[in-house]
Write an enzyme that holds these catalytic residues in place. Structure first.
Site, mmCIF file in Angstrom:
data_model
loop_
_atom_site.group_PDB
_atom_site.id
_atom_site.type_symbol
_atom_site.label_atom_id
_atom_site.label_comp_id
_atom_site.label_asym_id
_atom_site.label_seq_id
_atom_site.Cartn_x
_atom_site.Cartn_y
_atom_site.Cartn_z
ATOM 1 N N TYR A 82 0.833 -1.198 0.000
ATOM 2 C CA TYR A 82 0.000 0.000 0.000
ATOM 3 C C TYR A 82 0.873 1.256 0.000
ATOM 4 C CZ TYR A 82 -3.991 -2.995 0.956
ATOM 5 O OH TYR A 82 -4.970 -3.948 0.859
ATOM 6 N N HIS A 83 0.234 2.400 -0.034
ATOM 7 C CA HIS A 83 0.951 3.669 -0.139
ATOM 8 C C HIS A 83 1.857 3.911 1.069
ATOM 9 C CE1 HIS A 83 -2.760 4.532 2.044
ATOM 10 N NE2 HIS A 83 -2.112 5.515 2.631
ATOM 11 N N GLY A 84 2.913 4.664 0.819
ATOM 12 C CA GLY A 84 3.823 5.066 1.880
ATOM 13 C C GLY A 84 4.790 4.003 2.358
#
Length: 195
Positions: A104-106
């Site tokens: 996922y993001h980050g």
């Protein structure tokens, strides 16, 4: 594997990992995670030739600008890799990612050393890495594991682990616990809405 078959496989992976995916046509044009992976495949092939390393880095930086996802051309990425949302993802040069991995993001797959050695993580098959997680150093995360959001992982974990916390600690997955609903639907359905 032929390029068209790989493209179809990537689009199917997006549909199977993201319930918001509405179809291959739309996903082809709007999923930045897919775009970053496709550019990475090209830059990784270029990276194999020393004379093409500068153009590979240049192209990877363009992909970073366009998608918000930075994948070093030296990183090795397996099949059916999917990056959901993607913004802020960083994957270092000596990272090794298995098949059917979702992040996922980050997320950062980063190093902890300035030495020119294997300094980034190895991620096994079927691993899921939650948003904001940092996996640092030349560690190995076993197949079938899951890393929780914002965890900071600095030690190896065996197969079928759940990793959470700062620094992350692992425990074996409990299939019964993970298949049960987190909340009983009766607890959050308002009976008044049925009147």
């Amino acid at each position: 594997m032929r390029a068209v078959s790989r493209l179809r496989e990537d689009l199917e992976a997006a549909r199977s990992h993201d319930p918001a995916a509405r179809g291959s046509f739309e996903n082809f044009f709007v999923y930045s995670g897919l775009h970053a992976i496709w550019v990475h495949r090209l830059t990784h092939q270029m990276w194999e030739y020393p004379s093409l390393r500068f153009p590979a880095r240049l192209l990877s930086q363009f992909a970073r600008f366009a998608t918000g996802i930075e994948i070093h051309p030296g990183a090795t990425v397996g099949r059916r890799f999917f990056i959901d949302h993607g913004m802020g993802v960083v994957i270092g040069e000596t990272s090794r990612i298995g098949d059917d991995v979702m992040i996922y993001h980050g997320v950062t797959l980063g190093g902890r050393s300035l030495a020119k050695v294997k300094r980034h993580p190895t991620i096994g098959d079927r691993v899921t890495i939650g948003s904001g997680a940092k996996v640092l150093g030349p560690i190995t995360i076993g197949a079938g594991s899951a890393i929780g959001a914002n965890a900071v992982v600095v030690k190896d974990a065996p197969e079928d682990s759940i990793l959470t916390g700062i620094p992350a600690r692992w425990r074996h997955r409990d299939a019964a616990r993970e298949t049960a609903p987190a909340v009983d639907p009766a607890e959050y359905i308002d009976p008044a809405m049925w009147i």
